[in-house]
Design a protein around this motif. Sequence first.
Motif, PDB file in Angstrom:
ATOM      1  N   GLN A 181      41.004 103.943 -63.512  1.00  0.00           N
ATOM      2  CA  GLN A 181      40.850 102.617 -62.920  1.00  0.00           C
ATOM      3  C   GLN A 181      41.630 102.639 -61.607  1.00  0.00           C
ATOM      4  N   GLU A 193      40.952 104.097 -68.916  1.00  0.00           N
ATOM      5  CA  GLU A 193      40.397 103.540 -70.149  1.00  0.00           C
ATOM      6  C   GLU A 193      40.070 104.681 -71.086  1.00  0.00           C
ATOM      7  N   GLU A 284      41.797  95.952 -75.013  1.00  0.00           N
ATOM      8  CA  GLU A 284      40.565  95.348 -74.518  1.00  0.00           C
ATOM      9  C   GLU A 284      39.755  94.791 -75.686  1.00  0.00           C
ATOM     10  N   ALA A 311      42.994  92.398 -72.144  1.00  0.00           N
ATOM     11  CA  ALA A 311      41.864  92.229 -71.219  1.00  0.00           C
ATOM     12  C   ALA A 311      40.613  91.852 -72.003  1.00  0.00           C
ATOM     13  N   ASP A 313      36.795  92.622 -72.088  1.00  0.00           N
ATOM     14  CA  ASP A 313      35.856  93.623 -71.596  1.00  0.00           C
ATOM     15  C   ASP A 313      34.458  93.027 -71.483  1.00  0.00           C
ATOM     16  N   ARG A 332      43.701  90.075 -68.040  1.00  0.00           N
ATOM     17  CA  ARG A 332      42.740  90.689 -67.123  1.00  0.00           C
ATOM     18  C   ARG A 332      41.315  90.418 -67.593  1.00  0.00           C
ATOM     19  N   LYS A 334      37.427  91.938 -67.118  1.00  0.00           N
ATOM     20  CA  LYS A 334      36.655  93.089 -66.656  1.00  0.00           C
ATOM     21  C   LYS A 334      35.211  92.647 -66.456  1.00  0.00           C
ATOM     22  N   ASP A 336      31.448  92.756 -66.208  1.00  0.00           N
ATOM     23  CA  ASP A 336      30.488  93.665 -66.806  1.00  0.00           C
ATOM     24  C   ASP A 336      29.691  94.427 -65.746  1.00  0.00           C
ATOM     25  N   ILE A 368      39.034  93.196 -62.737  1.00  0.00           N
ATOM     26  CA  ILE A 368      38.627  94.561 -62.425  1.00  0.00           C
ATOM     27  C   ILE A 368      37.121  94.650 -62.627  1.00  0.00           C
ATOM     28  N   GLU A 370      33.767  96.837 -63.491  1.00  0.00           N
ATOM     29  CA  GLU A 370      33.290  98.059 -64.145  1.00  0.00           C
ATOM     30  C   GLU A 370      31.983  98.521 -63.504  1.00  0.00           C
ATOM     31  N   CYS A 386      38.480  91.202 -55.156  1.00  0.00           N
ATOM     32  CA  CYS A 386      38.668  92.046 -56.338  1.00  0.00           C
ATOM     33  C   CYS A 386      39.377  93.321 -55.916  1.00  0.00           C
ATOM     34  N   GLN A 390      36.396 100.438 -61.447  1.00  0.00           N
ATOM     35  CA  GLN A 390      36.233 101.549 -62.382  1.00  0.00           C
ATOM     36  C   GLN A 390      34.769 101.932 -62.365  1.00  0.00           C
TER      37      GLN A 390
END
Length: 418
Positions: A181, A193, A284, A311, A313, A332, A334, A336, A368, A370, A386, A390
Motif C-alpha cells: 500500500q 495487505e 479489515e 478498516a 474493505d 480507514r 478502502k 472498492d 485508500i 484499491e 486521496c 494499492q
Amino acid sequence: MDRLQQAMNAAQRRNGTVALLFIDLDHFKRINDTLGHSVGDELLQTVAKRMRLAVRQEDTVARLGGDEFMVIVDRVEQPVSVAELSNRIIARICAPIALAGIEFTVSASVGISLFPDDGLTKDDLIRAADTAMYVAKDDGRNRFAFYTEEMTRKATLYMERDRDLRRGFDMGELVLHYQPQIDMASGAVLGVEALIRWQHPTAGLLGPDAVIPISEKSGLIVPIGEWVLREACAQACAWRRAGLPPLRMAVNVSARQMNPNRLPQFLKTLLDETGLPPERLEIEITESTLQNEDDCLATLLQLKRLGLMVAIDDFGTGYSCMGSLKSLPIDRLKIDRGFIRDIPEDRDSEAITEAIIAMAHRLNRTVIAEGVETLAQQDFLRSRGCREGQGYLYARPMAAAAVAALLAERSCLAPELP
C-alpha cells in the motif's frame, strides 16, 4: 412419510407430479438464544399456522424437527404454481410477529423437489429438496430454489473441495502473499495487505477464490483466519527484526470471526506472544459484516481498546449505513476497486469515488483506493485528496522475500510512523 408415499403412489398411477417443499427458518437459533426457547416454541407454532393457511386444504404441512418443515403438494399441474406457493409461504412467514411484547420478523428458505423427476423414493425426494434449500440459503435466504442435477453436481464438487482444502490446510499448503500500500505522492510503502494463497500439489498456486468461499461455507474460515493473523504478525515482526522500515500489516477478517468472546482475546494473546505493536496491525472488515451490528460493535470496541487499527474493505459495494460510520470505531475506508476501474471513463464512478473521499475526510477517516492500475486513475485520486493507493500500478501481491527487497529499496522514502 406415510402421506408422502401415498402421494407418490397416486401420482405414479395417474402419471402425475408431486412437489416436496423443504422449509427452514433463517437464523432461528439467534431467536432461541436471545429470547429463550419458550418464545422460540411460540414462534414455531405461529409459523406452522401461517404455513397451513398458505397451502391448499389437500396439501400436507409437517414439522420434521427443530425449525425444519416440509410441505407435500399433490397434483402439481405446472412447476410455476409450486413457485407461487413457495412465495406465498415465504410472504406469510415474513409478516411481523409479536411475541413476549416484542415485534420482529423472520424469513425462510425453501427447497423444492418434484416426483418423479428428482427422485423415485421418499429419501431421494427429501434429499433433493434439502439440497435445493441450501442453495436458496446460499443465494441470500428468504427465497426458494428448485432442485436440479446441477445442484447435486455442485454439492458433490463442494464436498470434494472442502475435503481437499482441509487436507491442504493440515499439510501446510496455505501461504501468504503481500500487496504493498503506497503513498501516491512519494512512492513510499506505508503498509501491506496479507492475501491468502494455496500452493496446491497438482493445480499449482491458487488464489483466494479457491479458499475463501469453501471455508466460509464449511466453517473452516475461523481456524484459517486465525492462521492468517498469526502468520501475518509473525512476518511483520520478522521484517522489523531485519531492520526494515516500519509498516502496517492489514489482514482481512471474516464476519464469522467477529465474535466478541473470541477474536479480541485471540489477538491480545497473539500481540503479546509476537511483540508486534498493536498500531501496526490493521483489521479489515467488509460492509456486510456491519449487518450484525451488535456483535460487530462489541468486537470492534475491544479491538480499539487493544490499540489496533480498523478498516472497512470494498467500501461502497455493500451494506452502507452513515450512522454506523459515525458511531463505529473505523480508522480507514478502502474504496472498492470496481469504482476505481472505470475512472476516468465513467463519470458516475468518479462521482462516487469523489464523494467517498470527501466523506472520509469530513469524518476524520483515512481513505485508500484499491485496484489502482493507471496513472490517470492515480492523478484523479490525488487531485481529490486521496493519499494512499494499492494496485498493479505499484506492485502485484508478492512473497515475503520480495516485499523485504522492495522495502529495502525504498527505505529512504519511508515516512515516520508512530
